[in-house]
Scaffold this motif. Structure first.
Motif, PDB file in Angstrom:
ATOM      1  N   ASP B 375     102.465  89.560  16.218  1.00  0.00           N
ATOM      2  CA  ASP B 375     102.735  90.001  17.583  1.00  0.00           C
ATOM      3  C   ASP B 375     102.674  88.776  18.493  1.00  0.00           C
ATOM      4  O   ASP B 375     101.795  87.939  18.336  1.00  0.00           O
ATOM      5  CB  ASP B 375     101.638  91.009  17.968  1.00  0.00           C
ATOM      6  N   SER B 377     101.787  88.254  21.584  1.00  0.00           N
ATOM      7  CA  SER B 377     100.605  87.930  22.371  1.00  0.00           C
ATOM      8  C   SER B 377      99.422  87.614  21.464  1.00  0.00           C
ATOM      9  O   SER B 377      98.608  86.747  21.793  1.00  0.00           O
ATOM     10  CB  SER B 377     100.278  89.027  23.392  1.00  0.00           C
ATOM     11  N   GLU B 378      99.326  88.270  20.298  1.00  0.00           N
ATOM     12  CA  GLU B 378      98.252  87.933  19.350  1.00  0.00           C
ATOM     13  C   GLU B 378      98.415  86.518  18.794  1.00  0.00           C
ATOM     14  O   GLU B 378      97.448  85.866  18.436  1.00  0.00           O
ATOM     15  CB  GLU B 378      98.215  88.947  18.208  1.00  0.00           C
ATOM     16  N   PHE B 379      99.668  86.043  18.703  1.00  0.00           N
ATOM     17  CA  PHE B 379      99.911  84.671  18.232  1.00  0.00           C
ATOM     18  C   PHE B 379      99.675  83.652  19.355  1.00  0.00           C
ATOM     19  O   PHE B 379      99.689  82.455  19.122  1.00  0.00           O
ATOM     20  CB  PHE B 379     101.348  84.536  17.711  1.00  0.00           C
ATOM     21  N   GLY B 380      99.548  84.154  20.572  1.00  0.00           N
ATOM     22  CA  GLY B 380      99.303  83.260  21.697  1.00  0.00           C
ATOM     23  C   GLY B 380     100.557  82.835  22.438  1.00  0.00           C
ATOM     24  O   GLY B 380     100.552  81.863  23.192  1.00  0.00           O
ATOM     25  N   PHE B 381     101.655  83.576  22.239  1.00  0.00           N
ATOM     26  CA  PHE B 381     102.909  83.202  22.903  1.00  0.00           C
ATOM     27  C   PHE B 381     102.990  83.750  24.331  1.00  0.00           C
ATOM     28  O   PHE B 381     103.920  83.449  25.054  1.00  0.00           O
ATOM     29  CB  PHE B 381     104.122  83.722  22.130  1.00  0.00           C
ATOM     30  N   PRO B 397     107.304  86.802  15.363  1.00  0.00           N
ATOM     31  CA  PRO B 397     107.282  87.104  16.797  1.00  0.00           C
ATOM     32  C   PRO B 397     108.107  86.088  17.582  1.00  0.00           C
ATOM     33  O   PRO B 397     108.018  84.889  17.337  1.00  0.00           O
ATOM     34  CB  PRO B 397     105.795  86.986  17.159  1.00  0.00           C
TER      35      PRO B 397
END
Lengths: 418, 418
Positions: B375, B377-381, B397
């Protein structure tokens, strides 16, 4: 077995091979490339015999001189194909490169590594050297390949593919790494275009007709290559002598390739001095000049350039010229007629050079150099599978890296999502 | 005006806007994003009124509860859409980044810079929040966007698109930056799919039916998103308690999303201890268990899992389980049934963890963590436009960078090709 079953069988083999190739070590791949090169040299006589058959059929069919030249093989050309494979063996292996890795606040370590695409399909015309180049590049990047060349080269391609695929297998590559579709009717190509789940990407190499047919019909992802209606804009501050050298190079060094220039734009303040000097050099080189009314008023021998001229990728010794009022008009013209391949400005004006770089939307944008440099080996990639003129995945010359994709690898310690 | 003319007119506007957006400065883009967020808040009442109409029609049509929930807007959801736009304004602008630059032996300086894709088409279902998210991400990455949402959300989408496109334009973005296709029949979507020369990339967001239709019919480049038949393999050395937590998370935290797990593989040496403990936790959470004969012999309440079960992305509280002999059988199963989305191994065996990472071909491969992390946002994007399940261009993602392409810029001093 009908053609569809035949293609699917080849593709199944390619898919199985791709799985094994994706984790094969670099040394085995390099050894295979060298073995393929050696086998080409050893089998030169057989390949030349097959090629003579293609040439005979091609002449009987009335192929053009240019087509026959592309089809023709001799010892020197086979040596050069073998040399190409050796050069690919010297290039760095792109597979396994960790592009980035970072740690999230929850301590997950997320990395992105380079992996092969899987199965690459190449649909091309009657150029037997593509059979070798494409196979070499795909193997080095860990992909299996399905080759579908033009019918005119089928005997040559069969001899070459048999030679290199056998050598590759003996050197430790999985069976099915290199596959030639020996059915050259359109149906077999159409089947390839719809093999989602087998073929990961399809790369058409050839003229606009071939590329458009693939783009229209394919359901598997395609990388468009090739069409280049390239411009050079000679700004009012350009160095005249150097500009003439660049234009001669871009137009005449190899007019039939996609990075050759097709259209010239000249700033009105330099046109009267520049165009006659240019014409003086181009006309003895058999370049036919066409132009806007202003061009014609300066070079009386220039024919009239129509709308169609400005839209045409001649691939021939014809140059359409337009005199423009300023850089804005040049940018507008390129926006309207360009194919987003290679565009150049010749100028000594800093602001204009930067505007041109920023505002022209193309794979390669040049200041003060020939458009002919848009090429994998000129860029230093060592080899090239084609030049992408689309924006997805890869843009411009495509080397080994462009035949890869990435995968995220995540090292956890039991994390769950809140 | 027929639907085709209508769509082409919108696309022409988008194309003109894209040209201007590609060179617009970061501050103007960020100001526009904030203005769009503010306008959403200001127009909350109007948007909610439009959404009520959609909800009424949806109920009359008998839409499922899940669909109605996705369609429904309230103040909180509008606030959260606005907050999303503000967050995008905080992210780094990807455009203009020089990714690499090198000098060739002939002194040409060749650089590669990040540029927008151009015009992005999004075809999606009845989720009004996508209208805002997609517009925000496209604007920030310098692209114009053509939005074509599901018919059930048309009133909401009209109200939202009008609000944000007006705010964007007032804040200095070119007219045509954000476009909504207000014709929601299939024809308009089909027209978009074939608009080569106008649309640079098409991203379908939604169920498998929608995505397949786009892949089949589109001639413009497509990025496939979404389908995830995700597996977790519990190896014999896995920590049992932690594995149960991860499986509960991956299966039940949000079962209807693509990164939820669908199939469980368990090493035979741990199955007898592990499966009953897992069942004890899953059954109270209303998870229906299906399994291979071995699973059924351990968990008597498990139904029989068919071939079809192992191929199905349930998106529901159902889990198909298979007991495997070793990691090879697990890898084989994932190769056969996986959709290359997200796959996880739970293990304490170093060699097996690395084999799994290397040999599984998927967008995201996990060791000891829940698949739910795939995801943006979970990957920090910061934000996400979707999850690519194809290999070209982007995989996994997709954030702002994945909405860009590159262009080569070449600084010369008069070089010609020898």
């Amino acid at each position: 077995m009908n053609q569809e079953q035949y293609v699917i069988e080849k593709a199944s083999l390619a898919k199985e091979a791709a799985r094994k190739l994706s984790i094969i070590d670099t040394i085995t791949k390099n050894n295979a490339l060298v073995a393929m090169a050696n086998a080409l040299i050893e089998n030169t006589d057989e390949i030349l015999k097959a090629n003579m058959l293609d040439m005979k059929n091609g002449e009987a069919k009335g192929l053009s001189k240019a087509m026959l030249d592309r089809l023709m093989l001799d010892k020197k050309r086979i040596n050069s194909m073998a040399e190409g494979l050796r050069e690919i063996s010297y290039l760095d292996d792109p597979i396994g490169e960790v592009l980035t890795m970072w740690k999230r606040p929850n301590n997950l370590k997320i990395g992105q590594i380079r992996v092969p695409l899987g199965v690459i399909g190449i649909i091309y015309e009657a150029r037997p050297n593509v059979t070798v180049d494409a196979a070499g590049l795909c193997i080095k990047s860990g992909n299996s390949v399905i080759l579908r060349g033009g019918s005119e080269a089928i005997s040559s391609n069969k001899a070459i593919a048999k030679t290199i695929s056998q050598a590759a297998e003996e050197a430790g590559l999985p069976k099915g790494s290199i596959n030639l579709i020996e059915i050259t009717d359109r149906e077999a190509a159409n089947t390839m275009m719809k093999l989602n789940g087998y073929i990961d990407v399809l790369i058409p190499r050839g003229g606009a007709g071939l590329i458009n047919a693939v783009v229209k019909n394919a359901t598997v992802p395609v990388i468009e290559t090739g069409v280049g209606n390239c411009h050079i804009f000679v700004d009012e501050t350009a160095n005249i002598d150097n500009s003439i050298d660049i234009i001669i190079n871009a137009k005449t060094q190899r007019p039939a390739v996609c990075n050759a220039m097709e259209n010239l734009l000249v700033h009105k303040n330099i046109a009267k001095e520049f165009l006659p000097k240019l014409a003086e050099k181009l006309i003895p080189l058999s370049v036919e000049l066409r132009g806007c009314p202003m061009t014609q008023s300066i070079i009386s021998s220039a024919k009239s350039a129509s709308e169609e001229d400005f839209s045409t990728e001649y691939l021939d010794l014809i140059l359409a010229t337009k005199v423009v009022n300023n850089i804005d008009e040049a940018l507008e013209h390129i926006y309207k007629y360009g194919t987003k391949h290679s565009e150049a400005i010749l100028t000594n004006d800093y602001k204009n050079s930067e505007r041109f770089l920023n505002e022209v939307d193309a794979a390669a944008v040049y200041i003060n150099a020939s458009t002919r440099f848009t090429d994998g080996s000129e860029f230093g990639f060592g080899a090239e599978i084609g030049i992408s003129t689309q924006k997805l995945h890869a843009r411009g010359p495509m080397g080994l890296k462009e035949l890869t994709t990435t995968k995220y690898i995540i090292y956890g310690e039991g994390q769950i999502r809140e």
